[in-house]
Design a protein around this motif. Sequence first.
Motif, PDB file in Angstrom:
ATOM      1  N   GLU A   1       0.806  -1.209   0.000  1.00  0.00           N
ATOM      2  CA  GLU A   1       0.000   0.000   0.000  1.00  0.00           C
ATOM      3  C   GLU A   1       0.847   1.271   0.000  1.00  0.00           C
ATOM      4  O   GLU A   1       0.315   2.364  -0.143  1.00  0.00           O
TER       5      GLU A   1
ATOM      6  N   VAL B   1      -9.973  -0.684 -11.811  1.00  0.00           N
ATOM      7  CA  VAL B   1      -9.954  -0.985 -10.377  1.00  0.00           C
ATOM      8  C   VAL B   1      -9.565  -2.433 -10.141  1.00  0.00           C
ATOM      9  O   VAL B   1      -8.762  -2.745  -9.245  1.00  0.00           O
ATOM     10  N   ASN B   2     -10.087  -3.347 -10.944  1.00  0.00           N
ATOM     11  CA  ASN B   2      -9.695  -4.754 -10.819  1.00  0.00           C
ATOM     12  C   ASN B   2      -8.213  -4.953 -11.121  1.00  0.00           C
ATOM     13  O   ASN B   2      -7.542  -5.775 -10.482  1.00  0.00           O
TER      14      ASN B   2
ATOM     15  N   LYS C   1      -6.278  -3.845  -8.039  1.00  0.00           N
ATOM     16  CA  LYS C   1      -6.397  -4.808  -6.945  1.00  0.00           C
ATOM     17  C   LYS C   1      -5.627  -6.089  -7.230  1.00  0.00           C
ATOM     18  O   LYS C   1      -4.969  -6.635  -6.345  1.00  0.00           O
ATOM     19  N   SER C   2      -5.668  -6.543  -8.474  1.00  0.00           N
ATOM     20  CA  SER C   2      -4.977  -7.796  -8.806  1.00  0.00           C
ATOM     21  C   SER C   2      -3.468  -7.653  -8.762  1.00  0.00           C
ATOM     22  O   SER C   2      -2.751  -8.654  -8.654  1.00  0.00           O
TER      23      SER C   2
ATOM     24  N   SER D   1      -2.008  -5.677  -6.416  1.00  0.00           N
ATOM     25  CA  SER D   1      -1.709  -5.211  -5.053  1.00  0.00           C
ATOM     26  C   SER D   1      -1.256  -3.756  -5.030  1.00  0.00           C
ATOM     27  O   SER D   1      -0.383  -3.373  -4.250  1.00  0.00           O
TER      28      SER D   1
ATOM     29  N   GLY E   1      -2.043  -0.283  -3.884  1.00  0.00           N
ATOM     30  CA  GLY E   1      -2.915   0.197  -2.815  1.00  0.00           C
ATOM     31  C   GLY E   1      -3.267   1.662  -2.875  1.00  0.00           C
ATOM     32  O   GLY E   1      -4.032   2.150  -2.029  1.00  0.00           O
TER      33      GLY E   1
ATOM     34  N   SER F   1     -13.318  -0.336  -2.315  1.00  0.00           N
ATOM     35  CA  SER F   1     -12.147  -1.083  -2.809  1.00  0.00           C
ATOM     36  C   SER F   1     -11.008  -1.100  -1.793  1.00  0.00           C
ATOM     37  O   SER F   1     -10.114  -1.940  -1.875  1.00  0.00           O
TER      38      SER F   1
ATOM     39  N   ILE G   1      -8.744   1.046  -1.738  1.00  0.00           N
ATOM     40  CA  ILE G   1      -7.618   1.744  -2.374  1.00  0.00           C
ATOM     41  C   ILE G   1      -7.633   3.207  -1.952  1.00  0.00           C
ATOM     42  O   ILE G   1      -8.665   3.876  -1.997  1.00  0.00           O
TER      43      ILE G   1
END
Length: 342
Positions: A29, A49-50, A53-54, A56, A58, A76, A78
């Motif tokens: 993050e 956004v995916n 997230k996939s 990592s 942050g 999310s 984030i």
Amino acid sequence: MASLHGKKKCYALALLIVISFCITLSAAENIGVCYGMLSDSLPSISDVVNLLKSNSIGKVRIYETNREALQALQNSGIEVIVGVGNTELEKIAGDQDAANGWVNDNIVPFSSSVNIKYIAVGNEVYANSGLIQYLLPAMNNIQTAVRNANLQNIKVLTPHAASVLSNSYPSSQGTFGPDMSGILKFLSDNGSPFMAHVYPYFSFKDSGGSISEDYALFRSTSTVVTDGNLMYNNLFDAMVDSFISAMEKLGQSNIPIVITESGWPSAGTNVATVENAQTYNNNLINHVLSGAGTPKRPGTTIETYIFALFNENQKGGNEEERHFGLFETNKSPVYPVNFSPS
């Protein structure tokens, strides 16, 4: 029924996995990306956004308010930087109601579902002398609007290009060109960090050979520059410390620094290659996540955002400006990047 010893072993293993996951997530993050949108073929914002997230990732920086992006980022986890556009500064600077309206329209509806960390008022404003007079009044009015909305957890600040420094070498002699005392007092009074853009790429490219490629790409394993009792083996740290020295000279030695842009293009000049871009960005991530800090602030993690998430074919300027992306707009990586510490 499992034995008590077996249960304890399973519990210990599960606890270890949870602790390991939390450490990895916390470290990841600290790395963010800049989500520019100057392309005619961007993926959908939900896909973006995916993608974050996939991988990592942050943190994300959005340059101007985009309600669709904020909607997609809801829940999310984030962290988000939301930008006030340079074209909005004059109006917001001169009208508290305009600042209140901006916050109420663009921040308040998402404040409970999106982790908005910063509001970046303008971008590299000191590079445009016609806007400087509006910057601090706009920041003050946005700060008041944030306070009125009871959102004091969101920090108000402004990102700076390296051109705000009249001297950057050696790092200990870092000095601001324009008067930054008012901006720094605002940041100190409100507990906000100083935002800086740090690009070893441009310094290396324009150095005429006086800066080594290894020093620019974090490949040097020994001291390259000695500055009093400070020793540097990479240009990134030296550039960051120039900003810190400049703040110290104005009596502000404790303001945190956030690097809101840093990166390396993969095409456009003879030193903008896929190999160099991959080396720089992966080494930057490892350096930031190591918590080593800089010689002036050792042992601290520098919050850093890589420019940029995608190659942007509609950006102006030189050809290299269109090739800073970590990903193509079809979401395929331009080169492999590891966003977790190695």
